[in-house]
Scaffold this motif. Structure first.
Motif, PDB file in Angstrom:
ATOM      1  N   GLU A   1       0.821  -1.220   0.000  1.00  0.00           N
ATOM      2  CA  GLU A   1       0.000   0.000   0.000  1.00  0.00           C
ATOM      3  C   GLU A   1       0.853   1.268   0.000  1.00  0.00           C
ATOM      4  O   GLU A   1       0.338   2.365  -0.126  1.00  0.00           O
ATOM      5  CB  GLU A   1      -0.933   0.021   1.221  1.00  0.00           C
ATOM      6  N   GLY A   2       2.158   1.113   0.195  1.00  0.00           N
ATOM      7  CA  GLY A   2       3.066   2.255   0.205  1.00  0.00           C
ATOM      8  C   GLY A   2       3.346   2.801   1.590  1.00  0.00           C
ATOM      9  O   GLY A   2       4.031   3.804   1.746  1.00  0.00           O
ATOM     10  N   GLU A   3       2.844   2.120   2.617  1.00  0.00           N
ATOM     11  CA  GLU A   3       3.050   2.558   3.998  1.00  0.00           C
ATOM     12  C   GLU A   3       4.435   2.118   4.472  1.00  0.00           C
ATOM     13  O   GLU A   3       4.823   0.962   4.320  1.00  0.00           O
ATOM     14  CB  GLU A   3       1.976   1.932   4.890  1.00  0.00           C
ATOM     15  N   VAL A   4       5.197   3.058   5.041  1.00  0.00           N
ATOM     16  CA  VAL A   4       6.550   2.772   5.532  1.00  0.00           C
ATOM     17  C   VAL A   4       6.503   2.625   7.047  1.00  0.00           C
ATOM     18  O   VAL A   4       5.898   3.443   7.738  1.00  0.00           O
ATOM     19  CB  VAL A   4       7.526   3.901   5.128  1.00  0.00           C
ATOM     20  N   SER A   5       7.133   1.556   7.562  1.00  0.00           N
ATOM     21  CA  SER A   5       7.148   1.338   9.007  1.00  0.00           C
ATOM     22  C   SER A   5       8.442   0.639   9.418  1.00  0.00           C
ATOM     23  O   SER A   5       9.134   0.051   8.590  1.00  0.00           O
ATOM     24  CB  SER A   5       5.946   0.489   9.436  1.00  0.00           C
ATOM     25  N   VAL A   6       8.740   0.710  10.718  1.00  0.00           N
ATOM     26  CA  VAL A   6       9.911   0.033  11.276  1.00  0.00           C
ATOM     27  C   VAL A   6       9.495  -1.386  11.632  1.00  0.00           C
ATOM     28  O   VAL A   6       8.459  -1.607  12.264  1.00  0.00           O
ATOM     29  CB  VAL A   6      10.431   0.770  12.533  1.00  0.00           C
ATOM     30  N   ASP A   7      10.286  -2.363  11.211  1.00  0.00           N
ATOM     31  CA  ASP A   7       9.984  -3.772  11.437  1.00  0.00           C
ATOM     32  C   ASP A   7      10.999  -4.348  12.412  1.00  0.00           C
ATOM     33  O   ASP A   7      12.102  -4.735  12.018  1.00  0.00           O
ATOM     34  CB  ASP A   7      10.030  -4.516  10.092  1.00  0.00           C
TER      35      ASP A   7
END
Length: 92
Positions: free
Chosen positions: A32-38
């Protein structure tokens, strides 16, 4: 005779250095284009690794190497979150 397990290495997008996967922080861009820390290292999506140093995070922000690698704009909150995670680990 003990067999040595192969340690997976990953390249830091900021410094270009290779480190063991466990010594890196993964940032993910979902479909979806969402950036997050994994922090688990198991989220699906395109991932990029940054070494656990504030200098590397600042360098990635300055060069926009995370945004280039993930092909998405990186919000400032992600960089702030990375710095908080690194500082927390230093306290342990």
């Amino acid at each position: 005779m003990a067999v040595q397990k192969k340690i997976p290495l990953r390249k830091c997008v900021a410094t270009g250095e290779m480190f063991p996967k466990k010594e890196m922080i993964r940032i993910v861009r979902s479909k979806e284009g969402e950036v997050s820390v994994d922090l688990t290292g198991k989220k699906s999506g395109r991932g990029a690794y940054v070494s656990k140093s504030i200098e590397a995070v600042n360098q990635a922000k300055k060069k926009n190497s995370l945004g280039t690698h993930l092909e998405a704009p990186i919000p400032n909150e992600i960089y702030d979150q990375l710095i908080i995670i690194i500082e927390r680990e230093k306290l342990k």
